[in-house]
Design a protein around this motif. Structure first.
Motif, PDB file in Angstrom:
ATOM      1  N   MET A   1       5.248  41.990 -10.414  1.00  0.00           N
ATOM      2  CA  MET A   1       5.959  41.399 -11.529  1.00  0.00           C
ATOM      3  C   MET A   1       5.089  40.345 -12.203  1.00  0.00           C
ATOM      4  N   GLY A   2       4.151  40.750 -12.945  1.00  0.00           N
ATOM      5  CA  GLY A   2       3.340  39.805 -13.693  1.00  0.00           C
ATOM      6  C   GLY A   2       2.385  39.035 -12.814  1.00  0.00           C
ATOM      7  N   GLY A   3       2.465  39.201 -11.522  1.00  0.00           N
ATOM      8  CA  GLY A   3       1.622  38.448 -10.591  1.00  0.00           C
ATOM      9  C   GLY A   3       0.565  39.345  -9.998  1.00  0.00           C
ATOM     10  N   SER A   4       0.488  39.322  -8.708  1.00  0.00           N
ATOM     11  CA  SER A   4      -0.594  40.016  -8.004  1.00  0.00           C
ATOM     12  C   SER A   4      -0.448  41.534  -8.004  1.00  0.00           C
ATOM     13  N   SER A   5       0.738  42.066  -7.753  1.00  0.00           N
ATOM     14  CA  SER A   5       0.896  43.496  -7.571  1.00  0.00           C
ATOM     15  C   SER A   5       1.917  44.065  -8.560  1.00  0.00           C
ATOM     16  N   PRO A   6       1.537  45.063  -9.344  1.00  0.00           N
ATOM     17  CA  PRO A   6       2.499  45.668 -10.271  1.00  0.00           C
ATOM     18  C   PRO A   6       3.514  46.515  -9.509  1.00  0.00           C
ATOM     19  N   CYS A   7       4.678  46.707 -10.100  1.00  0.00           N
ATOM     20  CA  CYS A   7       5.710  47.533  -9.466  1.00  0.00           C
ATOM     21  C   CYS A   7       5.249  48.981  -9.438  1.00  0.00           C
ATOM     22  N   ALA A   8       5.971  49.812  -8.702  1.00  0.00           N
ATOM     23  CA  ALA A   8       5.593  51.217  -8.535  1.00  0.00           C
ATOM     24  C   ALA A   8       5.588  51.965  -9.859  1.00  0.00           C
ATOM     25  N   SER A   9       6.528  51.647 -10.744  1.00  0.00           N
ATOM     26  CA  SER A   9       6.573  52.345 -12.028  1.00  0.00           C
ATOM     27  C   SER A   9       5.377  51.983 -12.899  1.00  0.00           C
ATOM     28  N   CYS A  10       5.034  50.705 -12.946  1.00  0.00           N
ATOM     29  CA  CYS A  10       3.882  50.289 -13.760  1.00  0.00           C
ATOM     30  C   CYS A  10       2.583  50.851 -13.190  1.00  0.00           C
ATOM     31  N   LYS A  11       2.490  50.954 -11.885  1.00  0.00           N
ATOM     32  CA  LYS A  11       1.309  51.572 -11.271  1.00  0.00           C
ATOM     33  C   LYS A  11       1.190  53.031 -11.698  1.00  0.00           C
ATOM     34  N   LEU A  12       2.304  53.770 -11.571  1.00  0.00           N
ATOM     35  CA  LEU A  12       2.300  55.187 -11.899  1.00  0.00           C
ATOM     36  C   LEU A  12       2.042  55.415 -13.386  1.00  0.00           C
ATOM     37  N   LEU A  13       2.655  54.577 -14.216  1.00  0.00           N
ATOM     38  CA  LEU A  13       2.507  54.734 -15.661  1.00  0.00           C
ATOM     39  C   LEU A  13       1.235  54.070 -16.190  1.00  0.00           C
ATOM     40  N   ARG A  14       0.529  53.386 -15.304  1.00  0.00           N
ATOM     41  CA  ARG A  14      -0.732  52.690 -15.627  1.00  0.00           C
ATOM     42  C   ARG A  14      -0.554  51.724 -16.793  1.00  0.00           C
ATOM     43  N   ARG A  15       0.374  50.827 -16.585  1.00  0.00           N
ATOM     44  CA  ARG A  15       0.571  49.783 -17.582  1.00  0.00           C
ATOM     45  C   ARG A  15       0.695  48.444 -16.892  1.00  0.00           C
ATOM     46  N   ARG A  16       0.611  47.421 -17.670  1.00  0.00           N
ATOM     47  CA  ARG A  16       0.672  46.050 -17.140  1.00  0.00           C
ATOM     48  C   ARG A  16       2.123  45.703 -16.807  1.00  0.00           C
ATOM     49  N   CYS A  17       2.355  45.200 -15.613  1.00  0.00           N
ATOM     50  CA  CYS A  17       3.701  44.823 -15.182  1.00  0.00           C
ATOM     51  C   CYS A  17       3.961  43.376 -15.597  1.00  0.00           C
ATOM     52  N   THR A  18       5.019  43.153 -16.357  1.00  0.00           N
ATOM     53  CA  THR A  18       5.341  41.816 -16.859  1.00  0.00           C
ATOM     54  C   THR A  18       6.523  41.236 -16.097  1.00  0.00           C
ATOM     55  N   GLN A  19       6.808  39.979 -16.381  1.00  0.00           N
ATOM     56  CA  GLN A  19       7.970  39.306 -15.775  1.00  0.00           C
ATOM     57  C   GLN A  19       9.273  40.002 -16.166  1.00  0.00           C
ATOM     58  N   GLU A  20       9.318  40.594 -17.349  1.00  0.00           N
ATOM     59  CA  GLU A  20      10.538  41.230 -17.863  1.00  0.00           C
ATOM     60  C   GLU A  20      10.649  42.711 -17.495  1.00  0.00           C
ATOM     61  N   CYS A  21       9.754  43.203 -16.701  1.00  0.00           N
ATOM     62  CA  CYS A  21       9.758  44.627 -16.340  1.00  0.00           C
ATOM     63  C   CYS A  21      11.106  45.002 -15.715  1.00  0.00           C
ATOM     64  N   ILE A  22      11.790  45.952 -16.338  1.00  0.00           N
ATOM     65  CA  ILE A  22      13.122  46.355 -15.875  1.00  0.00           C
ATOM     66  C   ILE A  22      13.052  47.147 -14.564  1.00  0.00           C
ATOM     67  N   PHE A  23      11.889  47.735 -14.292  1.00  0.00           N
ATOM     68  CA  PHE A  23      11.740  48.550 -13.087  1.00  0.00           C
ATOM     69  C   PHE A  23      11.402  47.734 -11.838  1.00  0.00           C
ATOM     70  N   ALA A  24      10.738  46.607 -12.017  1.00  0.00           N
ATOM     71  CA  ALA A  24      10.181  45.841 -10.890  1.00  0.00           C
ATOM     72  C   ALA A  24      11.186  45.523  -9.784  1.00  0.00           C
ATOM     73  N   PRO A  25      12.410  45.077 -10.090  1.00  0.00           N
ATOM     74  CA  PRO A  25      13.331  44.748  -8.992  1.00  0.00           C
ATOM     75  C   PRO A  25      13.783  45.964  -8.169  1.00  0.00           C
ATOM     76  N   TYR A  26      13.665  47.162  -8.742  1.00  0.00           N
ATOM     77  CA  TYR A  26      14.239  48.348  -8.106  1.00  0.00           C
ATOM     78  C   TYR A  26      13.194  49.326  -7.578  1.00  0.00           C
ATOM     79  N   PHE A  27      11.975  49.209  -8.051  1.00  0.00           N
ATOM     80  CA  PHE A  27      10.900  50.102  -7.625  1.00  0.00           C
ATOM     81  C   PHE A  27       9.698  49.268  -7.180  1.00  0.00           C
ATOM     82  N   PRO A  28       9.753  48.749  -5.946  1.00  0.00           N
ATOM     83  CA  PRO A  28       8.675  47.880  -5.461  1.00  0.00           C
ATOM     84  C   PRO A  28       7.366  48.653  -5.283  1.00  0.00           C
TER      85      PRO A  28
END
Length: 182
Positions: A1-28
């Motif tokens: 979540m905007g820090g050290s490790s992007p969520c699983a969705s941002c990793k798969l989609l190859r995008r930057r994970c932000t604090q507002e990422c809707i996927f981060a709380p549910y797809f670690p």
């Protein structure tokens, strides 16, 4: 979540994970398969839209449901969860039929024992209890009729189950290969 490790969705989609990422709380990030399976079946934009339309307190349950349905769809693309539910309902029906047959059989055995007991005591009091003996004969015949009816319904169910299973694509044992909770 905007820090050290992007969520699983941002990793798969190859995008930057932000604090507002809707996927981060549910797809670690430590469970990438969870998002991959949901993404494969529903698509990231659809998942995002569904989550945004829900209140925050319902999103975790929605994600669990999406993961369950996605796993079911991968295993059975046509029926998904409905195939598993149908299989379980057929099992319940079959077990109810078997239970009814067992209960009928127990009742018949009890009636046969009562009939035998009454018959042996009837020899001494045949004149007095003539009506009771006739009732016992009727109960015994009724037991045989009930047992035959239960057996007939069981055979009807089995023939229906075998004809319907041969003509459908529903997985007959959806829990044999793997769990939906992968």
């Amino acid at each position: 979540m905007g820090g050290s490790s992007p969520c699983a969705s941002c990793k798969l989609l190859r995008r930057r994970c932000t604090q507002e990422c809707i996927f981060a709380p549910y797809f670690p990030s430590d469970d990438p398969q969870k998002f991959a399976i949901v993404h494969k079946v529903f698509g990231a934009s659809n998942i995002s839209k569904m989550l945004q339309e829900l209140p925050v307190h319902q999103r975790a349950d929605a994600v669990s449901s999406l993961v369950y349905e996605a796993n079911a769809r991968v295993r059975d693309p046509v029926y998904g969860c409905v195939g598993a539910i149908s299989y379980l309902q057929n099992q319940v029906t079959q077990l109810k039929t078997q239970l009814a047959m067992a209960q009928t059989e127990i009742m018949c055995i009890q009636m046969q024992q009562d009939y035998s007991t009454n018959l042996s005591t009837q020899t001494d009091h045949y004149q007095d209890d003539n009506k009771s003996l006739v009732l016992s004969d009727n109960n015994y015949e009724s037991c045989n009729i009930n047992h035959n009816l239960a057996d007939h319904h069981h055979h009807q169910y089995l023939s229906f189950a075998s004809s319907s299973s041969s003509s459908s694509n529903v997985i007959q044992d959806p829990f044999k290969r793997e769990s939906f909770w992968t």
